[in-house]
Design a protein around this motif. Structure first.
Motif, PDB file in Angstrom:
ATOM      1  N   ASN A 168      13.495  43.700  -1.157  1.00 40.43           N
ATOM      2  CA  ASN A 168      12.087  43.984  -1.485  1.00 40.43           C
ATOM      3  C   ASN A 168      11.149  42.790  -1.334  1.00 40.43           C
ATOM      4  O   ASN A 168       9.981  42.881  -1.697  1.00 40.43           O
ATOM      5  N   ARG A 171      11.642  55.523   3.671  1.00 36.87           N
ATOM      6  CA  ARG A 171      11.290  55.193   5.053  1.00 36.87           C
ATOM      7  C   ARG A 171       9.892  54.572   5.167  1.00 36.87           C
ATOM      8  O   ARG A 171       9.698  53.556   5.819  1.00 36.87           O
ATOM      9  N   GLU A 172       8.925  55.200   4.527  1.00 36.55           N
ATOM     10  CA  GLU A 172       7.538  54.746   4.696  1.00 36.55           C
ATOM     11  C   GLU A 172       7.297  53.388   4.025  1.00 36.55           C
ATOM     12  O   GLU A 172       6.634  52.524   4.587  1.00 36.55           O
ATOM     13  N   TYR A 173       7.847  53.224   2.843  1.00 31.33           N
ATOM     14  CA  TYR A 173       7.698  51.932   2.180  1.00 31.33           C
ATOM     15  C   TYR A 173       8.354  50.834   3.018  1.00 31.33           C
ATOM     16  O   TYR A 173       7.811  49.729   3.169  1.00 31.33           O
ATOM     17  N   LEU A 196       8.667  50.710   6.228  1.00 35.64           N
ATOM     18  CA  LEU A 196       7.813  50.365   7.374  1.00 35.64           C
ATOM     19  C   LEU A 196       6.790  49.313   6.940  1.00 35.64           C
ATOM     20  O   LEU A 196       6.548  48.331   7.645  1.00 35.64           O
ATOM     21  N   ALA A 197       6.211  49.508   5.765  1.00 32.73           N
ATOM     22  CA  ALA A 197       5.226  48.548   5.252  1.00 32.73           C
ATOM     23  C   ALA A 197       5.891  47.206   4.938  1.00 32.73           C
ATOM     24  O   ALA A 197       5.330  46.144   5.196  1.00 32.73           O
ATOM     25  N   LEU A 198       7.105  47.270   4.401  1.00 38.45           N
ATOM     26  CA  LEU A 198       7.829  46.054   4.045  1.00 38.45           C
ATOM     27  C   LEU A 198       8.201  45.242   5.292  1.00 38.45           C
ATOM     28  O   LEU A 198       8.085  44.013   5.318  1.00 38.45           O
ATOM     29  N   GLU A 212       6.591  45.227   8.056  1.00 31.87           N
ATOM     30  CA  GLU A 212       5.314  44.676   8.517  1.00 31.87           C
ATOM     31  C   GLU A 212       4.975  43.401   7.729  1.00 31.87           C
ATOM     32  O   GLU A 212       4.552  42.390   8.288  1.00 31.87           O
ATOM     33  N   ARG A 213       5.201  43.474   6.437  1.00 28.59           N
ATOM     34  CA  ARG A 213       4.921  42.335   5.568  1.00 28.59           C
ATOM     35  C   ARG A 213       5.815  41.132   5.931  1.00 28.59           C
ATOM     36  O   ARG A 213       5.368  40.000   5.981  1.00 28.59           O
ATOM     37  N   ASN A 224       4.815  39.579   9.260  1.00 31.75           N
ATOM     38  CA  ASN A 224       3.587  38.799   9.095  1.00 31.75           C
ATOM     39  C   ASN A 224       3.816  37.498   8.329  1.00 31.75           C
ATOM     40  O   ASN A 224       3.113  36.510   8.572  1.00 31.75           O
ATOM     41  N   ILE A 251       5.648  43.775  15.019  1.00 35.74           N
ATOM     42  CA  ILE A 251       5.959  45.209  14.970  1.00 35.74           C
ATOM     43  C   ILE A 251       6.973  45.427  13.857  1.00 35.74           C
ATOM     44  O   ILE A 251       7.907  44.633  13.698  1.00 35.74           O
ATOM     45  N   SER A 252       6.747  46.446  13.073  1.00 34.64           N
ATOM     46  CA  SER A 252       7.711  46.775  12.030  1.00 34.64           C
ATOM     47  C   SER A 252       8.565  47.938  12.474  1.00 34.64           C
ATOM     48  O   SER A 252       8.053  48.938  12.977  1.00 34.64           O
ATOM     49  N   TYR A 253       9.877  47.801  12.288  1.00 36.61           N
ATOM     50  CA  TYR A 253      10.785  48.917  12.523  1.00 36.61           C
ATOM     51  C   TYR A 253      11.306  49.492  11.207  1.00 36.61           C
ATOM     52  O   TYR A 253      12.155  50.384  11.227  1.00 36.61           O
ATOM     53  N   GLY A 254      10.804  48.994  10.080  1.00 42.27           N
ATOM     54  CA  GLY A 254      11.312  49.515   8.810  1.00 42.27           C
ATOM     55  C   GLY A 254      12.817  49.437   8.769  1.00 42.27           C
ATOM     56  O   GLY A 254      13.407  48.409   9.097  1.00 42.27           O
ATOM     57  N   LYS A 255      13.454  50.552   8.423  1.00 44.90           N
ATOM     58  CA  LYS A 255      14.927  50.577   8.371  1.00 44.90           C
ATOM     59  C   LYS A 255      15.522  51.242   9.604  1.00 44.90           C
ATOM     60  O   LYS A 255      16.697  51.622   9.608  1.00 44.90           O
TER      61      LYS A 255
END
Lengths: 450, 165
Positions: free
Chosen positions: B66, B105-107, B109-111, B113-114, B117, B136-140
């Motif tokens: 996290n 999944r959606e969280y 993607l944001a993580l 990205e974070r 960055n 680019i974020s691929y999330g999980k």
């Protein structure tokens, strides 16, 4: 969508005869049902002439029987009904449809009986059916409608919806579809496609080819459009897909990733997250005038937004408290307040179509749960626990939730699978939803016909 | 009499629970033991799966669950990347952010990205222009390790710097 348009109800030729002072059978769906109602689904009868036409057009020996199987399967999966074995039926379908011999049906312990007739009239499929209360020896419901023959499975779903509604007092959810992400290949290189199927797993169609990663498809209220995330040209953006025409377009012109899209209840806006310089906030875009509005403005991750059915509120998850929790705000972004306070972290809030509950995913002590809470965050109930599961989506009547579950891999990293499951709001009747491939991110449509 | 009996029982209970605690502690250490060398404070510090952006320049950094905070080791890796990029001005990079499978999944993607960055910002503080770095974020969605255990998850919580051209 043509399939939806062509279905016209010609007439309701009998309204159920409601006689006062008569207590007809009823099914209570608010509790886990340990004694499903025994129901006999008599195969729909057909004359020889129609039988030949069905054989020619649909390559089906017995269309009436096939439709009755669709109904039986739906009723069984609902967990509320127990369709009895056809082998025990004493009365012939055509005679039963005219006038059931109730003694014969009560002998095999049926409490409700469904009879019907299918025939071809001017190249159209004409269907009649009746629902009977066996113990009271009464007709409860009688309907007739026409459609194109190729649509015969939907006939079974519509009959099930009518029967369900008559016996439970709630709208059904059988004449519906599920859009989801089909998954294939090894865990580290999954190929994902958008797929759509009938609620019972039939008529699967693939809407993308798998060339780019696609995630989280969601229907609009009329089920004609889908919004989803696509990695087309390695630019993760929210897209809009018209299911009828196949036309896809990117939603808005954002200089970074947009994701977690859903429609507003009136279908006019898309609400989603936009990630700028690593920070995700919630935005809406009006699909008519393309005006973009920023709804949240916070250095935390704000995502997974979902509108209340009246469009006045939005629930979403945010880690502004340090961990992912569920929040509520007015649709203009004001009055933000946290509603999840239990142990663990909470995500993917989805507002029930009835408005009274929010379904969510919870992670606590290494286990994932699908649960529901009231919109003030109270009354949390966990429906199912597993190694990994998330992404609840409501059936249109707000009584059943579909979600996906992933398996733990073994020591070699093998044995991964992702499947769709459904569970009743009561926490009972958990069922695997069969799909041609592995599947995730399900979204349940509204009723295709009403 | 009664009091002494109670005391005696209490004593037994204490002794018993101590024994149980001892067992539990011992068990945990043996299980984690092997991974200890590769995970520190929930962050992967091993070399498995790590590739090279250029010779002697590791391509990825790892994160705690996290989190998007860069560890000392991560900052060291990113300084090496920045130094190499300063000398190779014609190279642009994409930073891919990833999360493990233990989040929605959606969280994730944001993580992702974070995390990407966080790496980008650090490269920028060492003189790399923002227009040379895309994220680019691929999330999980793109784990490197298919395992369902803490070591695998720690390898998947990463940002990877790859040449864009």
């Amino acid at each position: 969508m043509k399939i939806i348009k062509f279905l016209t109800f010609i007439c309701i030729f009998f309204l159920s005869i409601t006689s006062n002072s008569f207590s007809l059978i009823e099914v209570d769906i608010t509790r886990g049902n340990l004694n499903p109602l025994p129901v006999a689904v008599s195969p729909l009868s057909q004359n020889n002439e129609s039988k030949k036409i069905f054989k020619n057009q649909l390559n089906l020996e017995d269309l009436g029987l096939e439709i009755s199987k669709v109904i039986e399967n739906n009723l069984k999966k609902s967990g509320l009904f127990n369709p009895l074995s056809r082998d025990a039926f004493l009365q012939k379908p055509d005679i039963a449809h005219l006038k059931p011999r109730f003694e014969d049906w009560s002998l095999i312990k049926a409490q409700a009986l469904i009879t019907g007739k299918v025939l071809i009239e001017n190249d159209r499929l004409k269907v009649e059916f009746r629902l009977w209360d066996v113990l009271a020896a009464r007709e409860m419901l009688a309907l007739a409608f026409t459609t194109v023959p190729s649509n015969w499975r939907r006939v079974g779903h519509i009959i099930t919806d009518k029967v369900y509604e008559r016996l439970t007092g709630e709208k059904g959810y059988f004449d519906t579809r599920i859009i989801y992400v089909s998954e294939e290949g090894p865990k580290t290189q999954r190929v994902k496609k958008l797929a759509i199927m009938d609620q019972d797993g039939f008529n699967t169609k693939y809407l993308t080819l798998g060339n780019e990663l696609v995630l989280t498809p969601r229907f609009n209220p009329t089920n004609q459009m889908v919004t989803y995330l696509s990695y087309f040209r390695n630019l993760p953006r929210v897209y809009l897909l018209d299911i009828e025409t196949g036309v896809q377009e990117v939603v808005g012109d954002f200089p970074g990733m947009t994701f977690a899209p859903r429609f507003s209840p009136d279908g006019k806006k898309i609400i989603m997250s936009f990630a700028k310089d690593g920070n995700s906030d919630i935005y809406t875009m009006d699909l008519e005038n393309r005006i973009v509005e920023r709804i949240t403005n916070h250095p935390s991750i704000d995502t997974s937004p979902s509108y209340s059915p009246d469009g006045k509120y939005i629930t979403f998850n945010s880690d502004r408290s340090g961990y992912q929790q569920i929040y509520l705000m007015k649709s203009d972004g004001s009055n933000v307040k946290r509603i999840s306070f239990g142990n663990g972290i909470y995500g993917t809030p989805v507002w029930s179509p009835r408005g009274d509950l929010i379904a969510f995913t919870k992670l606590h002590k290494g286990k994932f749960y699908i649960g529901v809470m009231r919109t003030d965050g109270k009354g949390e109930r966990l429906l199912t626990e597993n190694f990994y599961q998330e992404a609840p989506s409501w059936a249109p009547n707000g009584r059943v939730i579909i979600f996906y579950r992933e398996t733990k891999t073994d020591k070699k990293g093998e044995g991964f699978s992702a499947k769709l499951w459904s569970i009743d709001l009561t926490g009972y009747n958990e069922r695997l939803v069969e799909t041609e491939t592995d599947a995730s991110d399900p979204s349940w449509s509204s009723l295709l016909s009403n | 009499m009664i009091l002494s009996k109670i005391l005696k029982n209490t004593f037994l209970v204490i002794v018993f629970s101590l024994a149980v605690t001892a067992c539990a502690t011992k068990k945990t250490t043996t299980e984690v033991g092997k991974q200890d060398t590769q995970i520190q404070g929930d962050v992967y510090v091993g070399s498995d799966t790590v590739g090279e952006l250029a010779k002697g320049v590791p391509d990825r950094v790892f994160f705690a669950t996290n989190e998007s905070i860069l560890t000392t080791k991560s900052r060291d890796t990113l300084r090496k990347q920045a130094a190499w990029l300063r000398e190779n001005t014609n190279v642009n990079v994409v930073i891919e952010g990833h999360a493990d499978e233990r989040g929605t999944r959606e969280y994730n993607l944001a993580l992702g990205e974070r995390r990407a960055n966080a790496a980008k910002d650090y490269l920028m503080t060492y003189g790399i222009s923002a227009d040379r770095i895309s994220v680019i974020s691929y999330g999980k969605e793109r784990p490197v390790d298919p395992g369902s255990n803490p070591l695998s998850w720690s390898k998947n919580r990463r940002s990877v710097t790859v040449k864009a051209n």
